[in-house]
Scaffold this active site. Structure first.
Site, PDB file in Angstrom:
ATOM      1  N   LYS A 197      75.308  10.017  88.854  1.00  0.00           N
ATOM      2  CA  LYS A 197      75.809  10.712  90.041  1.00  0.00           C
ATOM      3  C   LYS A 197      77.099  10.064  90.531  1.00  0.00           C
ATOM      4  O   LYS A 197      78.105  10.750  90.765  1.00  0.00           O
ATOM      5  CB  LYS A 197      74.760  10.679  91.159  1.00  0.00           C
ATOM      6  CG  LYS A 197      75.171  11.473  92.394  1.00  0.00           C
ATOM      7  CD  LYS A 197      74.254  11.219  93.576  1.00  0.00           C
ATOM      8  CE  LYS A 197      74.627   9.934  94.276  1.00  0.00           C
ATOM      9  NZ  LYS A 197      73.932   9.758  95.565  1.00  0.00           N
ATOM     10  N   ASP A 215      73.116  15.117  94.152  1.00  0.00           N
ATOM     11  CA  ASP A 215      72.585  14.328  95.257  1.00  0.00           C
ATOM     12  C   ASP A 215      71.384  15.042  95.862  1.00  0.00           C
ATOM     13  O   ASP A 215      70.909  16.053  95.332  1.00  0.00           O
ATOM     14  CB  ASP A 215      73.676  14.046  96.294  1.00  0.00           C
ATOM     15  CG  ASP A 215      74.043  15.271  97.127  1.00  0.00           C
ATOM     16  OD1 ASP A 215      73.623  16.399  96.773  1.00  0.00           O
ATOM     17  OD2 ASP A 215      74.745  15.111  98.136  1.00  0.00           O
TER      18      ASP A 215
END
Length: 329
Positions: A197, A215
């Site tokens: 991420k 997220d």
């Protein structure tokens, strides 16, 4: 996250809303356009309320291309069309969408993204000015006294672990990459505290290389929209990436995350103020009354400051307001 060219706006009639014939208007910079482009009918949850007639919210290396079976009985073709339509709608609602972490170079973005774990971008933005003023380069932060860094990072939470991560990644950058942030996924994920991420945030926004940022907001919304039934972030990344051209991935991440922060909240979505209500199979999970839903809007949609102390000019032009510095007010 890299900027993909905006899709051409359509103006055909919309099909049925999730549970009724009403349509929802979209808002861009405070006004609701008259036309709507065609949209595939989304699967309808049981006992869902009809979408509002005008529910606008005014402005005040990547995953594997896997092909999973669409959840909810929707055909693969219908899912792809609906997903891309949602992204186009959100691009019109959030034409100024951008990373909500303040940064001036790849190193600052990398550190800020690591610090953003389990806290808000706003709190990170209020904390990093002091950090980067004292330690402007990887070499500076690598040689820092951990106790002094901890004192600066305390407002971000988990400050001891985050201090170890940012000092550790700074040492790795200084020793292995000549003090420069690498522009490859396989190098970034080797740095302390850096996962996929974080790597995609840096690649997309500092290097212009497409990536999907999975997220908590992204995970919640793509499951709520039935783009995928996966729960593992890597599998979500792969499943959603397969629905869109690679060039769309970074902007898609911005659009979804912004919508999750401002309108489609975890506990009480503002369904009555949602511009994509006719395309959402979860319509009705939140407040459907337009006036009550409007009060749930956050950041610039609700007339409040955003998360960045130094936001892009496009955001300010659209009515957004900078966040206050730490301790202000």
């Amino acid at each position: 996250m890299e900027e993909a060219p905006p899709e051409r706006k359509g103006s055909a009639k919309a099909r049925k809303a999730p549970a009724g014939k009403a349509t929802a208007g979209k808002a861009t910079a405070g006004k609701v356009p008259a036309g709507k482009a065609s949209a595939e009918k989304a699967p309808v949850p049981e006992k869902a309320a009809a979408a509002p007639r005008k529910a606008g919210a005014a402005v005040g290396g990547g995953p594997a291309r896997t092909v999973a079976k669409p959840p909810g009985g929707e055909s693969r073709t219908a899912l792809v069309r609906r997903a891309r339509r949602i992204n186009r709608e959100l691009a019109e609602v959030f034409p100024y969408a951008h990373p909500e972490l303040d940064f001036e170079n790849p190193f600052q973005l990398l550190v800020a993204t690591v610090l953003s774990a389990q806290t808000t971008d706003l709190r990170v933005n209020q904390t990093t000015p002091a950090l980067f003023a004292k330690y402007p380069t990887p070499e500076d932060l690598a040689a820092a006294d951990p106790e002094e860094v901890e004192a600066i990072l305390r407002p971000c939470g988990f400050f001891r672990a985050k201090t170890r991560s940012v000092i550790g990644l700074s040492k790795a950058l200084a020793e292995d990459f000549g003090g420069e942030v690498p522009g490859r996924l396989e190098d970034l994920v080797k740095l302390p505290g850096v996962g996929r991420k974080t790597a995609f945030v840096v690649l997309g926004n500092a290097f212009g290389r497409p990536g999907i940022t999975v997220d908590t907001h992204f995970q919640r919304l793509v499951r709520r929209w039935r783009w995928t039934g996966e729960t593992d972030p890597d599998k979500i990344e792969a499943a959603v990436g397969a629905l869109f051209p690679k060039s769309d991935w970074t902007d898609l991440s911005h659009h979804v995350i912004w919508h999750g922060r401002r309108i489609c909240h975890a506990r009480k979505p503002a369904c009555g103020a949602c511009p994509i209500a006719p395309l959402c199979p979860a319509y009705g999970e939140g407040e459907t009354d337009p006036e009550k839903a409007k009060k749930l809007l956050k950041y610039e949609k609700g007339g409040f400051p955003g998360q960045r102390l130094k936001p892009p000019q496009a955001y300010l032009d659209a009515g957004g307001r900078p966040a206050p510095p730490l301790g202000a007010g």
